[in-house]
Design an enzyme around this catalytic site. Sequence first.
Site, mmCIF file in Angstrom:
data_model
loop_
_atom_site.group_PDB
_atom_site.id
_atom_site.type_symbol
_atom_site.label_atom_id
_atom_site.label_comp_id
_atom_site.label_asym_id
_atom_site.label_seq_id
_atom_site.Cartn_x
_atom_site.Cartn_y
_atom_site.Cartn_z
ATOM 1 C CG HIS A 161 -1.973 -1.037 1.215
ATOM 2 N ND1 HIS A 161 -2.809 -1.274 0.140
ATOM 3 C CD2 HIS A 161 -2.323 -1.944 2.172
ATOM 4 C CE1 HIS A 161 -3.638 -2.277 0.430
ATOM 5 N NE2 HIS A 161 -3.348 -2.705 1.647
ATOM 6 C CG HIS A 198 -6.668 -5.347 1.783
ATOM 7 N ND1 HIS A 198 -6.039 -6.038 2.799
ATOM 8 C CD2 HIS A 198 -7.893 -5.016 2.240
ATOM 9 C CE1 HIS A 198 -6.855 -6.130 3.836
ATOM 10 N NE2 HIS A 198 -7.993 -5.522 3.525
#
Length: 348
Positions: A161, A198
């Site tokens: 991320h 994710h």
Amino acid sequence: MPMKAFFSPHHAGHRPSQTFRHGRIVANRDLPTRAENILTALRQDGHTLLNAAPHGMTPIAAVHTPEYLDFLEQAWVEWRKIEGASEDVFPYIFPVRGMDHGYPTSIVGRAGYHMHDCWAPIGEHTWAVARDSANLAVEAAEHLLKGERAVYALCRPSGHHAFPDMGGGNCFLNNAAIATQHLRRSFGRVALIDVDVHHGNGSQGVFWRRDDVLFVSLHRDPIDYHPYFAGHAHERGEGNGLGFNLNLPLPARTSDDAFLAALETACTRIAAFQAEALVVSLGVDAHEDDPTAGLAVTFNGFRRIGARLAALNLPTVLVQEGGYNMDTIARCVAGALAGFEGRETTAA
């Protein structure tokens, strides 16, 4: 013989106690136990566990901006100078869309500028531990450059991320992107595939305009799931990178067969790209019992994922990403590695 596995004994120095979720301060899921449990399983399966040689900041700076690296290094010390500040750095004000042209000098402003959510608190030792984590990925890449066929890096904190100038989602430095960029020293075309529940929005951001790296991500559909604003199927790259970004969003609670079908699409694209090396963002939070409650991959599903990636027959770095059920994370990782190597795992 099981592949080499690299880890840092200092990872436990990063131990955020709290995070912000659904309007409440709650316990943070990124606990040192995650890595300790994986280490136990790796030992049981006979992996050679190694520390990494230091590689300095050059590989990290090849992916992340100088401003961002300076922020990470200085953030905790500057934050603690604020009277009444929290123990860890928690951003609480963020740039408004289209009005982010200035660069603040205050650590409060810099925290909002360089973090895209409240899920990556920075503690006293976070910077040092994040550097160690990235260094593991570089070491693994170095072993590929020297002729190893597959190497695992037990990176904690995770990285996918993290953008060139932003962190978030328990990520500070993008370990997988750093490994990918390092492999470009000898490999002309590198594929980076992300199987975390994710979307790897930071990794996508790093390579968005590049045609020498193919980024592929299989993940829970972000239309109603973190990270919400990236990971949709229509995102294909930009400029020279158009067509070199493939997102394969999956419906909630997707299980093994549908996940493996999407993985087949991913592997077909990687083969067409003619990748010379592969980096795997090995998140195991897609497991059916993970508290993220996104997908429903089983233990055997992770073994099958490892086996399919191995069938690409590419020099491969496997980099640890998410996985937050302390009772399942080790078995998921051990199963994926065993599947990759075509053997059984003894991890319970």
